[in-house]
Design a protein around this motif. Sequence first.
Motif, short mmCIF file in Angstrom:
data_model
loop_
_atom_site.label_atom_id
_atom_site.label_comp_id
_atom_site.label_asym_id
_atom_site.label_seq_id
_atom_site.Cartn_x
_atom_site.Cartn_y
_atom_site.Cartn_z
N ALA A 1 2.05 1.88 -3.53
CA ALA A 1 0.92 2.33 -4.35
C ALA A 1 0.55 3.77 -4.02
O ALA A 1 0.25 4.57 -4.91
N GLN B 1 -1.14 5.07 -7.37
CA GLN B 1 -1.72 4.00 -8.17
C GLN B 1 -3.00 3.47 -7.53
O GLN B 1 -3.14 3.49 -6.30
N GLY B 2 -3.90 2.96 -8.37
CA GLY B 2 -5.11 2.32 -7.88
C GLY B 2 -5.94 3.26 -7.03
O GLY B 2 -6.20 4.41 -7.40
N GLU B 3 -6.34 2.78 -5.84
CA GLU B 3 -7.19 3.58 -4.96
C GLU B 3 -6.51 4.85 -4.45
O GLU B 3 -7.16 5.72 -3.89
N GLU C 1 0.82 -1.20 0.00
CA GLU C 1 0.00 0.00 0.00
C GLU C 1 0.86 1.26 0.00
O GLU C 1 0.52 2.25 -0.64
#
Length: 146
Positions: free
Chosen positions: A43, A48-50, A40
């Motif tokens: 990210a 990235q992503g959420e 996490e």
Amino acid sequence: MMPVEILLVEDSPSDADLAMEALQESKVQTCVHVVEDGVEAIAFVRQQGEYADKPRPDLILLDLNLPRKDGREVLAELKADPDFATIPIIVLTTSAADEDILSSYRLHANCYITKPVDFEQFMDIARAIENFWLAAVQLPPRGLSL
């Protein structure tokens, strides 16, 4: 003045709560984001992503012993990437082992702090972080890399 964006990478909810409480008492305006593991954390920093809409951290407080990807791996990956190498990373962990301290500095941690278990001592550490990293130090400008 814009708030200092802090990423707290901590898998212990009680330690995260303690750190959040300590940082909320800061005289410097901060915005603290918490993630629970190294995957996490990467990210979040890479947006990235959420975490695509999250801000780039100005400062990272990183535990070493994390699930999925440990703090040493996070430290190595971020410091090896020119886009993120300038973000100061404070290792904030329970370990006082010489091996962990040395390996963290070899991976270019900006400092290493052993977490105290006592609330008052933790508050002293938080004030020291505030006084040095949030008040005295000029943090790198956001969005600029090496």
